[in-house]
Design a protein around this motif. Structure first.
Motif, short mmCIF file in Angstrom:
data_model
loop_
_atom_site.label_atom_id
_atom_site.label_comp_id
_atom_site.label_asym_id
_atom_site.label_seq_id
_atom_site.Cartn_x
_atom_site.Cartn_y
_atom_site.Cartn_z
N HIS A 93 -7.77 -21.70 -9.25
CA HIS A 93 -6.54 -21.10 -8.74
C HIS A 93 -5.69 -20.65 -9.93
CE1 HIS A 93 -7.31 -23.73 -5.01
NE2 HIS A 93 -7.58 -22.48 -4.70
N GLN A 94 -5.72 -19.35 -10.17
CA GLN A 94 -5.03 -18.74 -11.31
C GLN A 94 -3.65 -18.30 -10.85
OE1 GLN A 94 -3.58 -17.84 -13.99
NE2 GLN A 94 -5.39 -17.13 -15.09
N ALA A 95 -2.66 -19.16 -11.06
CA ALA A 95 -1.30 -18.86 -10.63
C ALA A 95 -0.37 -18.58 -11.80
CB ALA A 95 -0.74 -20.02 -9.81
N ASP A 96 -0.90 -18.57 -13.03
CA ASP A 96 -0.08 -18.32 -14.21
C ASP A 96 -0.76 -17.32 -15.14
OD1 ASP A 96 2.42 -19.89 -14.08
OD2 ASP A 96 1.09 -21.61 -13.88
N ASN A 97 -0.66 -17.49 -16.43
CA ASN A 97 -1.01 -16.43 -17.37
C ASN A 97 -2.29 -16.65 -18.16
OD1 ASN A 97 0.90 -18.50 -18.50
ND2 ASN A 97 0.31 -17.52 -20.43
N TRP B 18 4.76 -20.07 -12.67
CA TRP B 18 5.82 -20.09 -13.67
C TRP B 18 5.83 -18.80 -14.49
CZ3 TRP B 18 5.13 -20.34 -19.10
CH2 TRP B 18 6.30 -20.58 -19.83
N ALA B 19 4.67 -18.31 -14.90
CA ALA B 19 4.58 -17.13 -15.76
C ALA B 19 4.85 -15.85 -14.96
CB ALA B 19 3.20 -17.05 -16.40
N PRO B 20 5.48 -14.84 -15.59
CA PRO B 20 5.78 -13.60 -14.87
C PRO B 20 4.57 -12.71 -14.63
CG PRO B 20 6.51 -13.45 -17.14
CD PRO B 20 6.07 -14.86 -16.94
N VAL B 21 3.48 -12.92 -15.39
CA VAL B 21 2.30 -12.07 -15.29
C VAL B 21 1.08 -12.96 -15.06
CG1 VAL B 21 0.84 -10.37 -16.46
CG2 VAL B 21 3.31 -10.36 -16.83
N ARG B 22 0.17 -12.53 -14.15
CA ARG B 22 -1.04 -13.31 -13.90
C ARG B 22 -2.08 -13.05 -14.98
NH1 ARG B 22 2.17 -13.97 -10.87
NH2 ARG B 22 2.58 -15.39 -12.58
#
Length: 243
Positions: free
Chosen positions: A178-182, A214-218
């Motif tokens: 599950h890639q929810a951050d950068n 949390w990160a603005p870009v995946r």
């Protein structure tokens, strides 16, 4: 157990850590892990049994050269993860049994157990284990918090996933990323894995934004390998690749 900069630490033997006295019966215990290690190198944990912690059970964060062997974990509270490897390098886990009410084995880069654990994850091996996932979470998980540059060179092999309950869109998978951050997640290997009684999903690989983001870009997910994966019984589960 809290350990900071404890190089050469050993926790050995056949003892039982019983966490039921640390939290009310239906509560998560204030998010306190049973064994929390931060900035520890050359660690060996072998032979112990951990029961009924109020949250995550065994949590190395920003550690290197960690060996976990012959460990048994049994949890019943929500968010009762078995082993969370957070921002670590060179970790081996083998010959263990985990019955978790949340993720059995989870790899992250996150601010818990310490902000220092928002760092790259590399060279992790999980082998010869029996996993039982119940209620929320997944049996083998990478994510959701992946707040670093890279997560790479991860191998899961010779595992028996004997049970994985239905949860919904967020979990309920035998194997998940599950890639929810950068982070750039790559070179992940799943080999010789036997699956039984999975109510919902076999593989669940997603790039997404969710409540843990949390990160603005995946980031990206690349070079994921599956070899000799067997579904032995139960309803045949679906798989999801998205994003």
């Amino acid at each position: 157990v809290n350990a900071f900069f404890a190089h050469g630490m050993r926790i050995l033997g056949n003892g039982i850590l019983n966490g039921c006295v640390w939290h009310p019966k239906e509560e998560n215990g204030g998010g306190r892990p049973m064994i929390r290690m931060v900035f520890c190198d050359d660690v060996k944990i072998q032979g112990i049994t951990m029961v009924d912690g109020g949250s995550w059970h065994l949590v190395p964060g920003a550690c290197r050269n960690v060996e976990i062997e012959d460990v048994n974990i049994m949890s019943r509270v929500c968010t009762g993860d078995g082993i969370d490897i957070v921002g670590c390098e060179d970790v081996t886990m083998r010959n263990s049994f985990i019955r978790a009410s949340d993720d059995c084995v989870c790899i992250k880069a996150a601010s818990y157990p310490d902000p220092a654990a928002n760092r790259d994850v590399k060279n992790i091996l999980v082998e010869h284990c029996v996993l039982w996932n119940a209620e929320p979470g997944n049996a083998v998980e990478i994510g959701y918090e992946v707040r670093c540059d890279e997560i790479s060179d991860i191998t899961f092999r010779d595992l028996d996933i004997v049970h994985c309950e239905y949860e919904g869109n967020m979990g309920g998978s035998a194997m998940s990323i599950h890639q929810a951050d950068n982070a750039y997640i790559h070179d992940i290997h799943y080999e010789n894995i036997r699956v039984e009684d999975v109510a919902q999903k076999l593989f669940d690989i997603k790039v997404l934004e969710c409540k843990y983001t949390w990160a603005p870009v995946r980031g990206r997910i690349e070079d994921i390998y599956f070899k000799d994966i067997k579904v032995l019984n139960g309803p045949f589960p679906v798989s999801i690749i998205r994003g």
